[in-house]
Every structure is written in C-alpha cells, then in structure tokens.
Scaffold this active site. Structure first.
Site, mmCIF file in Angstrom:
data_model
loop_
_atom_site.group_PDB
_atom_site.id
_atom_site.type_symbol
_atom_site.label_atom_id
_atom_site.label_comp_id
_atom_site.label_asym_id
_atom_site.label_seq_id
_atom_site.Cartn_x
_atom_site.Cartn_y
_atom_site.Cartn_z
ATOM 1 N N ASP A 148 48.934 40.526 47.041
ATOM 2 C CA ASP A 148 48.179 39.572 47.866
ATOM 3 C C ASP A 148 48.863 38.570 48.355
ATOM 4 O OD1 ASP A 148 46.210 41.229 46.904
ATOM 5 O OD2 ASP A 148 45.015 40.170 45.864
ATOM 6 N N TYR A 197 40.331 45.694 35.774
ATOM 7 C CA TYR A 197 41.428 45.689 36.171
ATOM 8 C C TYR A 197 42.448 45.460 35.135
ATOM 9 C CZ TYR A 197 45.398 44.000 39.251
ATOM 10 O OH TYR A 197 46.793 43.629 39.799
HETATM 11 C C1 GLA Z 1 44.159 43.037 43.499
HETATM 12 C C2 GLA Z 1 45.503 42.396 42.977
HETATM 13 C C3 GLA Z 1 46.918 43.042 43.144
HETATM 14 C C4 GLA Z 1 46.950 44.459 43.407
HETATM 15 C C5 GLA Z 1 45.625 45.095 43.746
HETATM 16 C C6 GLA Z 1 45.728 46.714 43.436
HETATM 17 O O1 GLA Z 1 44.352 42.958 44.662
HETATM 18 O O2 GLA Z 1 45.382 40.956 43.119
HETATM 19 O O3 GLA Z 1 47.935 42.438 42.579
HETATM 20 O O4 GLA Z 1 47.160 44.876 41.867
HETATM 21 O O5 GLA Z 1 44.488 44.613 43.180
HETATM 22 O O6 GLA Z 1 46.605 47.344 44.098
#
Ligand code: GLA
Length: 330
Positions: A148, A197
C-alpha cells in the site's frame, strides 16, 4: 506557511498476499486519496471530519483510532532523526476507509510527507515507504507488507507498478488505453487487526502447503498479467483474475461470500475479469472492462449488490500541492 500534501489510495491489479513473503505485486495508485493541509506548529494537531488528534511532535504517547497511525508515523520518523517539529491542519479524504483501498497507507504517506516538509527533513521515497510500512505495523500490530505504501508513493498515471518485494526493485507497466478499472466496495468494513491477516502470514511461514501454493501460483499470475498487459491482450486477463480469486478463496481463504458474489455479478455484467483486491475479509473487488463498457458493468453490479463503486483513474504518486495560504482554513 501552509502546505498541502496528497497521497493516493490503490487497487491491487494482481499479486495478493504476496508482498510479505517477498513476491510480486502489481498495484495501481488511484484518483481517490487523502489530502492533508497543514502549517508547522509545536505539536501535531489534526482534524478530520470533526474528529481531532493531538500529540507531541515526536509522536510519543498513547493514541486510538486514526491517531494510532499519526503517532506511529511520527515515531518512525523520529527514530530516523526527524527534528521534532509539529504540524496543525486538516485531513480530507475522498478515499473510503476500511474498504481495502489502502486508506491507512495513504494517510501514513501524506502525513510522512507533511512532517518531513515541516521539519525540512529529507528522505528518499523508498525510505518513506519503509517508514510508513513500519508505522502501519506499529499502529495495528499486524505484520503487513509494503504494497500500500509503495503504491501510494510510486504510483504513475496510466501505469501499474510492478514491484518485486524481495529487492524492492520496481518498474511501471503501461495500462492499455482501452482498459477500464472498476472498483466495487462491498460495504463490509474490515480492519486488518480484526481479520485473519496475521494468522495467514504465520501459516504461510510455517509452510502450510495450500497457503504456499497460493503464493507460488499468484506470483506466476503477476508475471503472466504483465505479459498480457504488455501485448494489450485484454482477453488473457480474465482467466488470470479468475484463477487469482479462486486461489484467494480456496487456498488462502481470505474471501467472503459477499466478495465472491460481487465477482460473479461483475462477470455476469460483462467484466473481462474480476477478483477481490487488498487484504480480503471484506473490502472491495476490482473488475476490468473495455472502456466503452465500463459504465454498464459498474451499473450492472451495483443494481444487485455493493455499497458503492467507481471507475477509477490511475494516478501519480503522493506529492506536495502548490502552496496557498487560503487552503485548508476549515
Ligand atoms: C493489505 C496489506 C498489504 C498486502 C495486502 C494483500 O492491503 O496492507 O501489505 O499484504 O493486504 O495483498
């Protein structure tokens, strides 16, 4: 003197849950973002939508809500040697929060640029991205990758950003001009800290075969997507997106019935391809369409489901807007 900083959100075209294991990602910075209009001050004092955050210039102390991101960025920059100069001003976002479109990354990046500028402290863009990634991890206690923050800093109009997360080498991949990118927000908010996550990352690192298979196949799909974009082969993107979504749903288990349904609706409405974008567990899908069909596809999806949607425009990376003393007097 007041200055204004803008940082974009992002969609990830493909390369999901691959960043934290050093894989490939292909995000696109989008026209929706965060604007921070500030002047140097003793402390950090920011207002967003009537909600204010105030803390010392070095970020120390406990914060909650979006204040956690502000404190964490200030602390990371402090540890890199930024002089403790504060800022006061307003934060305005047209990027929805918790929709999987990189809103916290955009906030961190806009803030980092504002804090560095106020203190006359210079950092390479890559170091800003890394500091913001560490700030995200510090703020939410989740071991997120650099997707991101890198997308928000290195976005380029008309391009996707191909980033190798093991070396942080990147190059821009031109998007075919007749390709439209559609985003539909499921309306299901998710915070990374409340999602699976961290658990997924632990399972991957422990060598879970399905989690590993997702990452291996997803990395290959990023390569194939780049090749298809480079030869302007829009039809090839559909199967790649379908395989990515299926892998995220079945092998990585980060999709939800709502996201699956949005993907199906997008395909029924004539999208070339569709998949969840971002961390999953809620958030948004990204769908591709030929430009002249994009409005109809978006409408076709939103008629049945989804909270809101956009045909997003690719954007350049975060930048400082021209200075104006009239800006941000809220
Ligand atoms: C979120 C995390 C990123 C990445 C995505 C999945 O956005 O902040 O770093 O891991 O999930 O691709």
């Amino acid at each position: 003197m007041r200055a204004s900083f803008w940082a974009p959100g992002r969609i990830n075209l493909i390369g999901e849950h691959t960043d934290y294991s050093g894989g490939l990602v292909l995000p696109v910075a989008i026209h929706l973002g965060i604007t921070m209009t500030v002047a140097p001050a003793k402390r950090i004092a920011l207002v967003s939508d009537g909600d204010s955050v105030e803390l010392p210039a070095d970020g120390c102390g406990e914060q909650r809500g979006w204040g956690r991101f502000v404190a964490a960025v200030a602390q990371e920059l402090d540890s890199l040697g930024r002089p403790a100069v504060g800022i006061e001003g307003v934060v305005v976002a047209d990027l929805p929060q918790g929709a999987g479109l990189g809103s916290s990354g955009a906030l961190e990046v806009a803030l980092a640029l504002a804090l560095c500028s106020a203190a006359g402290f210079e950092l390479e863009p890559l170091d800003v991205a890394l500091a913001c990634q560490r700030a995200e991890q510090r703020a939410v206690g989740v071991p997120t990758g650099i997707l991101d923050q890198a997308a928000s800093l290195f976005g380029c109009k008309g391009c996707g950003l191909l980033l190798d997360c093991s070396t942080l080498e990147h190059r821009w991949i031109e998007l075919p001009p007749n390709l439209a990118i559609i985003v539909v927000d499921s309306g299901k908010r998710r915070a990374l800290e409340d999602s699976g996550y961290g658990e997924r990352r632990r399972e991957l690192e422990a060598g879970d075969p399905r989690r590993m298979r997702h990452v291996t196949t997803e990395n290959a799909r990023v390569g194939a997507t780049v090749a298809a974009l480079e030869r302007h082969d829009l039809q090839a993107l559909g199967p790649l997106f379908a395989a990515s979504h299926a892998s995220l749903r079945d092998d990585y288990e980060v999709s939800t019935p709502t996201l699956d349904r949005l993907v199906e609706l997008a395909l029924n409405a004539g999208a070339l391809g569709a998949r969840l974008t971002g961390g999953g567990f809620g958030g948004s899908i990204v769908a591709l369409a030929e430009r002249n069909r994009a409005e109809a596809v978006l409408k076709g999806i939103l008629e049945h489901a989804g909270a809101q949607g956009w045909i997003v425009r690719s954007a350049g990376g975060a930048f400082r807007r021209r200075t104006s003393s009239a800006l941000g007097r809220a």
